[in-house]
Design an enzyme around this catalytic site. Sequence first.
Site, short mmCIF file in Angstrom:
data_model
loop_
_atom_site.label_atom_id
_atom_site.label_comp_id
_atom_site.label_asym_id
_atom_site.label_seq_id
_atom_site.Cartn_x
_atom_site.Cartn_y
_atom_site.Cartn_z
N CYS A 193 41.19 35.98 40.17
CA CYS A 193 40.12 35.73 41.13
C CYS A 193 39.46 34.36 40.88
O CYS A 193 40.10 33.35 41.14
CB CYS A 193 39.12 36.88 41.13
SG CYS A 193 38.23 36.96 42.68
N HIS A 243 41.78 41.80 40.96
CA HIS A 243 41.26 42.12 39.62
C HIS A 243 42.03 43.25 38.94
O HIS A 243 41.59 44.40 38.97
CB HIS A 243 39.81 42.56 39.74
CG HIS A 243 38.86 41.46 40.06
ND1 HIS A 243 38.27 40.67 39.10
CD2 HIS A 243 38.40 41.02 41.25
CE1 HIS A 243 37.47 39.79 39.68
NE2 HIS A 243 37.53 39.98 40.99
N GLY A 274 34.78 36.05 38.29
CA GLY A 274 33.36 35.78 38.12
C GLY A 274 32.95 34.84 39.22
O GLY A 274 33.38 35.00 40.36
N GLU A 275 32.22 33.83 38.88
CA GLU A 275 31.79 32.84 39.87
C GLU A 275 32.41 31.50 39.47
O GLU A 275 32.05 30.93 38.44
CB GLU A 275 30.26 32.80 39.87
CG GLU A 275 29.65 32.21 41.10
CD GLU A 275 30.24 32.74 42.41
OE1 GLU A 275 30.32 33.97 42.59
OE2 GLU A 275 30.63 31.91 43.25
N SER A 276 33.34 31.03 40.27
CA SER A 276 34.10 29.84 39.85
C SER A 276 33.21 28.61 39.73
O SER A 276 33.48 27.73 38.91
CB SER A 276 35.26 29.57 40.81
OG SER A 276 34.78 29.43 42.14
N GLU A 306 42.13 43.93 35.94
CA GLU A 306 41.34 44.43 34.80
C GLU A 306 40.34 45.51 35.24
O GLU A 306 39.72 46.15 34.40
CB GLU A 306 40.62 43.27 34.09
CG GLU A 306 39.44 42.64 34.81
CD GLU A 306 39.82 41.75 36.00
OE1 GLU A 306 41.02 41.66 36.34
OE2 GLU A 306 38.90 41.15 36.59
N ARG A 358 38.51 29.48 48.63
CA ARG A 358 37.48 30.36 48.04
C ARG A 358 36.90 31.28 49.10
O ARG A 358 36.80 30.90 50.26
CB ARG A 358 36.30 29.53 47.53
CG ARG A 358 36.47 28.93 46.19
CD ARG A 358 35.13 28.34 45.72
NE ARG A 358 34.20 29.36 45.30
CZ ARG A 358 32.88 29.24 45.35
NH1 ARG A 358 32.31 28.16 45.81
NH2 ARG A 358 32.10 30.22 44.92
N ILE A 410 37.52 41.16 45.42
CA ILE A 410 36.05 41.04 45.48
C ILE A 410 35.71 39.58 45.81
O ILE A 410 35.91 38.69 44.98
CB ILE A 410 35.41 41.43 44.14
CG1 ILE A 410 35.81 42.86 43.75
CG2 ILE A 410 33.88 41.31 44.22
CD1 ILE A 410 35.40 43.26 42.33
N ARG A 411 35.25 39.36 47.02
CA ARG A 411 34.97 37.98 47.49
C ARG A 411 36.09 37.05 47.00
O ARG A 411 35.84 36.01 46.38
CB ARG A 411 33.58 37.51 47.02
CG ARG A 411 32.47 38.43 47.47
CD ARG A 411 31.11 37.79 47.35
NE ARG A 411 31.01 36.66 48.24
CZ ARG A 411 30.46 35.48 47.92
NH1 ARG A 411 29.95 35.29 46.71
NH2 ARG A 411 30.38 34.51 48.79
N1 GLN Z 1 33.90 34.39 45.02
C1 GLN Z 1 34.08 34.02 43.65
C2 GLN Z 1 34.26 32.51 43.51
O1 GLN Z 1 34.47 31.85 44.46
C3 GLN Z 1 35.26 34.71 43.02
C4 GLN Z 1 34.98 36.18 42.99
C5 GLN Z 1 35.59 36.90 41.84
O2 GLN Z 1 36.02 36.33 40.85
N2 GLN Z 1 35.55 38.20 41.96
O3 GLN Z 1 34.20 32.03 42.43
#
Ligand code: GLN
Length: 195
Positions: free
Chosen positions: A79, A172, A47-49, A174, A106, A135-136
């Site tokens: 992630c 990921h 997600g977004e940390s 999942e 990150r 993903i990022r």
């Molecule tokens: N870029 C996100 C972060 O820094 C991590 C991306 C992800 O969990 N797919 O939190």
Amino acid sequence: MKRIGVLALQGDFVEHIALLRRLKVEALSVRLPRELDGLDGLIIPGGESTTIGRLIKEYDLMAPVRGLAREGFPIMGTCAGMILLARRISDINVEPLGAMDIDVRRNAFGRQVDSFETDLEMPVIGEPPFHCVFIRAPFIEMVGDGVEVLARLPDGTGVAARQGNMLALSFHPELTDDLRLHEYFLRIVPGDRER
Ligand code: GLN
């Protein structure tokens, strides 16, 4: 039946819960400290940390999750979850749990390869290689003693690691149909705890 909690503050917790249920595990979403009671393991999703980290504090989960990690409780972070498990992060906007002795960068892959998929050898799960969706994604910059790197990109960059009962993945699992890394995590989780 093993009972696994998935931190459900933000990110792709639904996918982890669905995958765990396919493995015939009791999967529960966790938002409140009391929902950690009676679990056998915990997953921190992608997600977004920055957001998940902020919500961990707001929901008073920081101290209890740190406490579990210190006791050797099984935790898997994928992630953003990996970022949160780290001891040191390249970004001061996220306060990590500091549960694993890893340094994590990150958004570590440049813009061109922001997101990509590749098959990587992972000896702990055997053949065939695992299809990894990035993903990022973060990557691992350094590991301390007692941390085993479980997967590397062809240039040697670490993207999966285990320390004791904790598992951190840059990618990921999942989001694929391959259940082997969740099965691997479940093998780390001891049988049903006394509850
Ligand atoms: N870029 C996100 C972060 O820094 C991590 C991306 C992800 O969990 N797919 O939190």
